[in-house]
Design an enzyme around this catalytic site. Structure first.
Site, mmCIF file in Angstrom:
data_model
loop_
_atom_site.group_PDB
_atom_site.id
_atom_site.type_symbol
_atom_site.label_atom_id
_atom_site.label_comp_id
_atom_site.label_asym_id
_atom_site.label_seq_id
_atom_site.Cartn_x
_atom_site.Cartn_y
_atom_site.Cartn_z
ATOM 1 N N GLY A 225 0.758 -1.232 0.000
ATOM 2 C CA GLY A 225 0.000 0.000 0.000
ATOM 3 C C GLY A 225 0.797 1.295 0.000
ATOM 4 N N ASP A 226 2.099 1.220 0.334
ATOM 5 C CA ASP A 226 2.933 2.436 0.343
ATOM 6 C C ASP A 226 4.376 2.046 0.037
ATOM 7 O OD1 ASP A 226 3.618 5.098 0.598
ATOM 8 O OD2 ASP A 226 3.733 5.066 2.785
ATOM 9 N N LEU A 227 4.550 1.272 -1.027
ATOM 10 C CA LEU A 227 5.851 0.676 -1.316
ATOM 11 C C LEU A 227 6.694 1.604 -2.189
ATOM 12 C CD1 LEU A 227 7.376 -1.869 -0.545
ATOM 13 C CD2 LEU A 227 6.571 -2.928 -2.659
#
Length: 337
Positions: A225-227
Site C-alpha cells: 500500500g505504500d511501497l
C-alpha cells in the site's frame, strides 16, 4: 534519487538516548534486562530507535517507533495489522511486528518490531520484484472483497478501507477521501474540483470497470500500500529486500507499482518489467499504462496532502488528472461492457 521524492526522502534522523516508558518495557520478553535505547534510523512522522536488552547474558534488539498525538494510536494499530499480515505472507522480506499500544503518557504510542540491519541503497531488482510477487500470490482474500479490516494510514492520512464488492468502488471511495484530505491541507482549488468530477465519475469507471466485466475478474491480493523507495531497503549480509511501513489493503496487484511511476528512471522501469515477467499484466493489457497512471495519481494526491507547502505536488496531481480526463472522459461508456 528521483527529483520527485526529494522532499519525502528528507526524513529526520534520530539520535540520543530514549527513556523507555514502563508499558514498553512490559512488552519485552520475560527476564529481559534493558541495556539501552537510542535513536536509530530516520522518519517523517515518528521517532525511531534501537532497543537493546539481555536475557541470560544474550543480547537482543528490537526496533521501536514512538508516535505522538491523537492519530498516534490508530496509526500504530493500522501499521501493526498491516505488517502482521505481510509478515505472515513473506516473513523473509518483512520485519515481524511484536507489540503495539499506548504509553503511560496518553499522548504517546508505540510499536515494536524485530530488528534488522540494513545496507545502503535499494535491493537488487530481481530479489525485490520476486518478494513483491510472492506477497501478491501467497494470500487471497477469501471473502473476495476489496478493503481492509481496520483503518490504516499513509503517513498521517487515514485511508478509507471500507469493504467493497468491486475494485472500482473501492478505488473511487479511496480517491474521494484523499482528495478531501488534500483540500483540507491546502485549501480549495476551483480548477482541481473541476477536474475531479469527470475524473471520479468517468475516468475511473472507464479504466477499472473493464477489469471486472466481460468475463474478467480480479482476485483481491494483499497490498503493501505504500511501497515507495523509502519503505524498502536491502538487508545487510544478503541481497534480500526488507519491506516495512505498510498501509495494507486487499486490492488489485498492479496498484503496488504506482509508486514506481513518479521515479521515472531505469530502476523503476526494470522493476515493472521484472514484476510483470512473474505476474502478467491484467486484461485489457492495452489499458495498462493508463491504469498505472491512474494509480500513481493517488500517490500524487497523498503527497500533495502531506506536504502542503510544496507547490509541485498539487501541480503534478492536476496535470496527471487532466491528462487522463482528456484521454478517457468522453469514452467512459465503453467501461459498461
Amino acid at each position: 534519487m528521483s527529483e520527485y521524492f526529494q522532499q519525502q526522502s528528507n526524513a529526520k534522523t534520530h539520535y540520543g538516548d530514549i527513556d523507555l516508558d514502563e508499558r514498553i518495557i512490559d512488552r519485552l520478553p520475560q527476564g529481559a534486562v534493558v541495556k539501552g535505547c537510542r535513536g536509530h534510523g530516520a522518519s517523517n512522522w515518528n521517532r525511531t530507535a534501537r532497543l537493546d536488552f539481555e536475557i541470560d547474558d544474550q543480547l537482543h534488539s528490537y526496533f521501536l517507533k514512538i508516535l505522538t498525538g491523537p492519530k498516534g494510536r490508530p496509526m500504530v494499530h493500522g501499521e501493526y495489522e498491516s505488517m502482521r499480515l505481510i509478515h505472515e505472507s513473506v516473513p523473509k522480506f518483512s520485519p515481524m511486528p511484536l507489540a503495539w499500544g499506548s504509553c503511560i503518557d496518553p499522548t504517546q504510542h508505540f510499536i515494536l518490531f524485530t530488528f534488522h540491519k540494513l545496507s545502503q541503497g535499494l535491493p537488487p531488482i530481481p530479489q525485490f520484484v520476486n518478494a513483491v510477487a510472492q506477497l501478491h500470490t501467497v494470500k487471497r482474500n477469501p471473502s473476495g472483497k476489496f478493503g481492509f479490516h481496520i483503518t490504516t494510514y499513509n503517513g498521517t492520512l487515514a485511508q478509507d478501507n471500507t469493504w467493497c464488492d468491486t475494485w472500482e468502488e473501492f478505488y473511487v471511495k479511496g480517491m474521494e477521501r484523499i482528495l478531501e484530505l488534500e483540500e483540507d491541507a491546502r485549501g480549495p482549488s476551483r480548477e482541481l474540483r473541476k477536474i475531479s468530477a469527470p475524473f471520479l465519475s468517468k475516468v475511473i469507471p472507464r479504466l477499472l470497470r473493464p477489469l471486472e466485466t466481460q468475463g474478467r475478474k480480479i482476485d483481491p491480493v494483499l497490498i503493501h500500500g505504500d511501497l515507495w523507495i523509502g519503505n524498502v531497503s536491502a538487508q545487510a549480509g544478503s541481497c534480500d529486500p526488507l519491506m516495512f511501513d505498510a498501509s495494507a489493503f486487499w486490492g488489485h496487484n498492479e496498484y503496488e507499482l504506482s509508486t514506481m511511476r513518479p521515479l521515472n528512471n531505469e530502476w523503476a522501469r526494470e522493476c515493472m518489467e521484472g514484476y510483470h515477467a512473474l505476474i502478467p499484466k491484467s486484461e485489457p493489457i492495452e489499458d495498462w499504462d493508463a491504469r498505472n497512471s491512474l494509480y500513481a495519481i493517488r500517490t500524487y494526491a497523498h503527497d500533495s496532502a502531506l506536504y502542503p507547502d510544496e507547490p509541485k505536488f498539487r501541480r503534478k496531481l492536476m496535470e496527471e488528472m487532466q491528462n487522463l480526463v482528456a484521454q478517457f472522459a468522453e469514452d467512459h461508456n465503453e467501461a459498461r461492457g
